[in-house]
Design a protein around this motif. Structure first.
Motif, short mmCIF file in Angstrom:
data_model
loop_
_atom_site.label_atom_id
_atom_site.label_comp_id
_atom_site.label_asym_id
_atom_site.label_seq_id
_atom_site.Cartn_x
_atom_site.Cartn_y
_atom_site.Cartn_z
N UNK A 1 2.32 -16.87 -3.58
CA UNK A 1 2.10 -15.71 -4.45
C UNK A 1 3.39 -14.89 -4.56
N UNK A 2 3.73 -14.53 -5.79
CA UNK A 2 4.95 -13.75 -6.01
C UNK A 2 4.67 -12.29 -5.66
N UNK A 3 5.44 -11.70 -4.76
CA UNK A 3 5.20 -10.30 -4.39
C UNK A 3 5.66 -9.34 -5.48
N UNK A 4 5.06 -8.18 -5.51
CA UNK A 4 5.50 -7.13 -6.42
C UNK A 4 6.64 -6.35 -5.77
N UNK A 5 7.63 -6.03 -6.58
CA UNK A 5 8.79 -5.29 -6.09
C UNK A 5 8.85 -3.94 -6.79
N UNK A 6 8.91 -2.88 -6.00
CA UNK A 6 9.03 -1.54 -6.57
C UNK A 6 10.45 -1.30 -7.03
N UNK A 7 10.60 -0.90 -8.29
CA UNK A 7 11.93 -0.65 -8.86
C UNK A 7 12.25 0.84 -8.86
N UNK A 8 11.27 1.67 -9.26
CA UNK A 8 11.52 3.11 -9.36
C UNK A 8 10.19 3.85 -9.38
N UNK A 9 10.25 5.14 -9.08
CA UNK A 9 9.07 6.01 -9.17
C UNK A 9 9.43 7.27 -9.94
N UNK A 10 8.42 7.92 -10.49
CA UNK A 10 8.62 9.17 -11.23
C UNK A 10 7.39 10.04 -11.10
N UNK A 11 7.59 11.31 -10.97
CA UNK A 11 6.48 12.26 -10.85
C UNK A 11 6.10 12.78 -12.22
N UNK A 12 4.82 12.72 -12.55
CA UNK A 12 4.33 13.27 -13.81
C UNK A 12 4.14 14.77 -13.64
N UNK A 13 4.72 15.59 -14.53
CA UNK A 13 4.48 17.04 -14.42
C UNK A 13 2.99 17.34 -14.48
N UNK A 14 2.49 17.98 -13.45
CA UNK A 14 1.07 18.30 -13.40
C UNK A 14 0.19 17.10 -13.13
N UNK A 15 0.78 16.00 -12.66
CA UNK A 15 0.00 14.78 -12.43
C UNK A 15 0.46 14.04 -11.19
N UNK A 16 0.19 12.75 -11.17
CA UNK A 16 0.50 11.93 -10.01
C UNK A 16 1.85 11.23 -10.17
N UNK A 21 7.13 -1.44 -11.28
CA UNK A 21 7.25 -2.61 -10.41
C UNK A 21 7.55 -3.84 -11.25
N UNK A 22 8.15 -4.84 -10.64
CA UNK A 22 8.31 -6.12 -11.30
C UNK A 22 7.54 -7.17 -10.51
N UNK A 26 7.63 -10.25 -15.13
CA UNK A 26 6.85 -9.18 -15.76
C UNK A 26 7.16 -7.84 -15.11
N UNK A 27 7.03 -6.79 -15.91
CA UNK A 27 7.15 -5.41 -15.42
C UNK A 27 5.84 -4.69 -15.68
N UNK A 28 5.48 -3.82 -14.73
CA UNK A 28 4.23 -3.09 -14.81
C UNK A 28 4.49 -1.64 -14.40
N UNK A 29 3.86 -0.71 -15.11
CA UNK A 29 3.87 0.70 -14.72
C UNK A 29 2.52 1.00 -14.09
N UNK A 30 2.56 1.48 -12.84
CA UNK A 30 1.36 1.76 -12.06
C UNK A 30 1.13 3.27 -11.95
#
Length: 226
Positions: A1-16, A21-22, A26-30
């Motif tokens: 199984x190909x592991x997911x790699x975290x590339x970057x994070x960002x805080x949503x103003x007033x949110x989570x 991740x890649x 493929x790239x995915x925003x979580x």
């Protein structure tokens, strides 16, 4: 199984927190443990732009997109727009645009430098208010894809967009015959009713997440100001 790699994070103003991740190619925003968007299932976000522009009659539409995300809707709009139309994208998380120009640059292409596109770092509700108040001209189309549906799952401040008041503001920000198009991961009969109660002519369309007629079924509302 190909592991997911975290590339970057960002805080949503007033949110989570959003996480880019890649997973192989493929790239995915979580958002937490939930997938908000990814490169494997982008077709319905492209359809949000394509199906909206196909329903417009003006040759030079003025389009507002709420949320840049991974840019699928913007790129699809630019491909459909023609040489004299214009798209404004409201994005509230500046790191999203850093990702677009950084790890997602190959996906982004030259869309952010296209002369027909303007990127505003602000809440889409502010641009809707400007059009209602006459600070800016009305839009021929407003495309909303800032949540997973008509609720404030990504940011509680987004909830106002889907209330009766928020729908009325979006309606009043449209030119006559203009369209409010809203993407959702699932149907929502109560939201459909609110659109109709606002005096909008409503069409509800189900689209697949992938162009081969596979993947989850998503919902797009096309609500026209008559």
């Amino acid at each position: 199984m190909i592991p997911r790699e975290t590339i970057a994070t960002a805080r949503i103003p007033g949110g989570e927190t959003l996480t880019l991740v890649c997973h192989g190619t493929d790239h995915v925003v979580m958002l937490g443990r939930d997938e908000l968007m990814g490169t494997r299932m982008a077709f319905s976000e492209q359809q949000l732009a394509e199906l909206t522009l196909d329903r417009l009659e003006t040759p030079s539409p003025r389009v507002l997109i709420g949320g840049y995300g991974m840019g699928f809707t913007l790129r699809a709009a630019l491909a459909r727009l023609g040489p004299t139309g214009h798209v404004t994208v409201a994005e509230i998380v500046p790191e999203i645009l850093d990702w677009a120009r950084g790890p997602l640059a190959e996906l982004t292409g030259n869309s952010l430098e296209d002369s027909r596109a303007t990127i505003e770092l602000c809440d889409v509700a502010a641009l809707i208010d400007d059009a209602v108040d006459g600070t800016s001209p009305p839009y021929d189309a407003i495309l909303l894809d800032v949540d997973n549906g008509p609720d404030g799952i990504v940011r509680t401040g987004n909830e106002r967009l889907y209330t009766r008041t928020g729908i009325a503001r979006a309606r009043d920000a449209l030119a006559p015959g203009g369209l409010l198009a809203v993407w959702s991961a699932a149907p929502d009969p109560k939201f459909s009713r609110r659109l109709k109660d606002a005096g909008l002519d409503v069409e509800e369309r189900t689209v697949r997440a992938r162009p081969n007629n596979k993947g989850p079924r998503h919902t797009i509302w096309f609500a026209r100001r008559v």
